[in-house]
Enzyme design. Structure first.
Site, short mmCIF file in Angstrom:
data_model
loop_
_atom_site.label_atom_id
_atom_site.label_comp_id
_atom_site.label_asym_id
_atom_site.label_seq_id
_atom_site.Cartn_x
_atom_site.Cartn_y
_atom_site.Cartn_z
N ASP A 170 44.71 23.41 71.38
CA ASP A 170 44.45 22.29 70.47
C ASP A 170 44.48 22.69 68.99
O ASP A 170 43.95 21.98 68.15
CB ASP A 170 43.09 21.66 70.80
CG ASP A 170 41.94 22.65 70.73
OD1 ASP A 170 42.19 23.85 70.47
OD2 ASP A 170 40.78 22.24 70.94
N GLU A 171 45.14 23.80 68.69
CA GLU A 171 45.07 24.33 67.32
C GLU A 171 46.43 24.90 66.91
O GLU A 171 47.06 25.65 67.65
CB GLU A 171 44.00 25.43 67.29
CG GLU A 171 43.72 26.00 65.93
CD GLU A 171 42.65 27.08 66.01
OE1 GLU A 171 42.16 27.47 64.93
OE2 GLU A 171 42.32 27.55 67.12
N ASP A 206 43.88 20.89 63.82
CA ASP A 206 42.93 21.11 64.92
C ASP A 206 42.58 19.75 65.52
O ASP A 206 42.06 18.87 64.83
CB ASP A 206 41.67 21.81 64.40
CG ASP A 206 40.86 22.44 65.52
OD1 ASP A 206 41.17 22.20 66.70
OD2 ASP A 206 39.90 23.18 65.21
#
Length: 381
Positions: A105-106, A11
């Site tokens: 973003d993960e 993350d």
């Protein structure tokens, strides 16, 4: 007996803020808010310095400015977020045997079986460092036996840290955490759990299953399993959804630009609607043109992640005009969207985005009920 799974969850820390600080180092260390206008927008992201004042994402900007009047506000550069997200994706794709891009973003990586060849823990540490070295972005990760625990452990490791929850240590890790650390527990459920005396995850696992069923109904067994670290979610390969496209071969080759542009708009609207139905966003658009002599040419361009017609149509038109041989009849026209990601709508937490989302939800509701062509832009009629 089957081998225990090994799942890594990556993350990017305060992703939007981190990108803004890379592009403008003077912003580092400040209470920084990425979002819309101070009066009408919402907080898309905020720095850890701003979080100390109680600011969080999706909060109205007016509220955030009351909490921290000295905060620096930037509107956000969605194109930059897409660029950095792709960069990280490429680094992971080059190394990971199987990964899922859960959002901009993960990422989840399934490393099960890698221990036959090398140490997954060290491999993941090295991958994290490579991402940091190449992009400059801070990133946290956790290694665990399933996706749920990996995500929760990453949250515990933030900011810019990492940790491992080994098989058999699930309950020891989970028990002291607040019950709302379990993904999916919203405000109402959290308040209800507090009322019935459940504050930590350990409070759930110490209860009898029958008691939880009585207190929480069908949700009781699900929560009971999660409190024990039981979760069977699979890492969904990123490459499964590659693209969505449409093309049209004209009965008579045409040089009529009004007609051609109408078709281009109609096709773009159609596949954008399909994208929204799948709750995806695209990071790349391509246009294809075929002439009467069957010469075919195509061109693509990277775009900020989107699923909205008004953002995709100008990109499609720009590509067409770069490709088109002026004055030549067009036999076939095609549009393709690719580089999908789920949950990337977080990039749209800027001014007017909520109104835009509501507008497209209303448009899609009409299309779903009366057909995809029930609503069209004036140019396509």
């Amino acid at each position: 007996m089957s081998q225990p799974r090994t799942i890594a969850h990556f993350d990017l820390d305060a992703f939007f803020v981190s990108v803004e600080c890379i592009n403008n180092p003077s912003l580092k260390g400040r209470p920084l808010i990425v979002g819309g206008s101070k009066e009408r927008g919402v907080v898309a992201a905020c720095s850890y310095e701003a979080r100390k004042y109680g600011i969080h994402s999706a909060m109205p900007m007016a509220t955030a400015m009351r909490l921290c009047p000295q905060a620096t506000v930037v509107k956000g550069t969605r194109g930059e977020y897409s660029k950095y997200s792709r960069w990280v994706t490429e680094i992971i794709a080059e190394k990971a045997p199987l990964f899922e891009k859960a959002s901009i973003d993960e990422f989840y990586l399934d490393l099960t079986g890698m221990n036959r060849y090398f140490n997954p823990w060290q491999w993941t540490i090295d991958l994290r460092q490579e991402i940091i070295d190449k992009t400059g972005l801070p990133i946290s990760f956790a290694l665990a036996p399933n996706k749920m625990i990996a995500k929760m452990a990453t949250n515990a490791a933030k900011p810019n840290g990492y940790m491992q929850v080994k098989p058999g240590m699930e309950e020891e890790f989970l028990s002291p955490l607040p019950v709302n650390a379990i993904p999916g527990i919203g405000k109402q459920t959290y308040q209800h759990l507090l009322v019935i005396g459940i504050q930590t995850i350990g409070d759930i696992s110490s209860r009898k299953l029958s008691d939880l069923e009585f207190l929480l109904g069908s949700y009781g067994p699900e929560l009971w399993n999660k409190a024990r670290g039981i979760h069977h979610g699979e890492v969904v390969p990123y490459y499964e959804a590659k693209s969505v496209s449409t093309e049209n071969t004209f009965e008579v080759s045409s040089t009529d630009m009004d007609f051609i542009m109408s078709e281009l708009v109609r096709m773009t609207e159609r596949i954008a609607h399909e994208l929204r139905q799948d709750d995806k966003m695209a990071g790349c658009i391509a246009v294809k043109i075929r002439y009467p002599d069957f010469e075919t040419t195509s061109r693509q361009m990277a775009i900020p992640y989107t699923c909205y017609d008004d953002e995709l149509i100008p990109a499609a038109k720009a590509l067409f005009h770069k490709l088109y041989r002026k004055g030549q009849p067009v036999r076939l026209l095609g549009v393709r969207l690719s580089e999908f990601t789920g949950e990337a709508r977080q990039t749209n937490l800027f001014e007017n985005s909520e109104k835009k989302a509501d507008l497209y939800n209303a448009i899609d509701a009409v299309k779903d009920r009366f057909g995809k062509d029930a609503i069209a832009r004036a140019r396509t009629i």
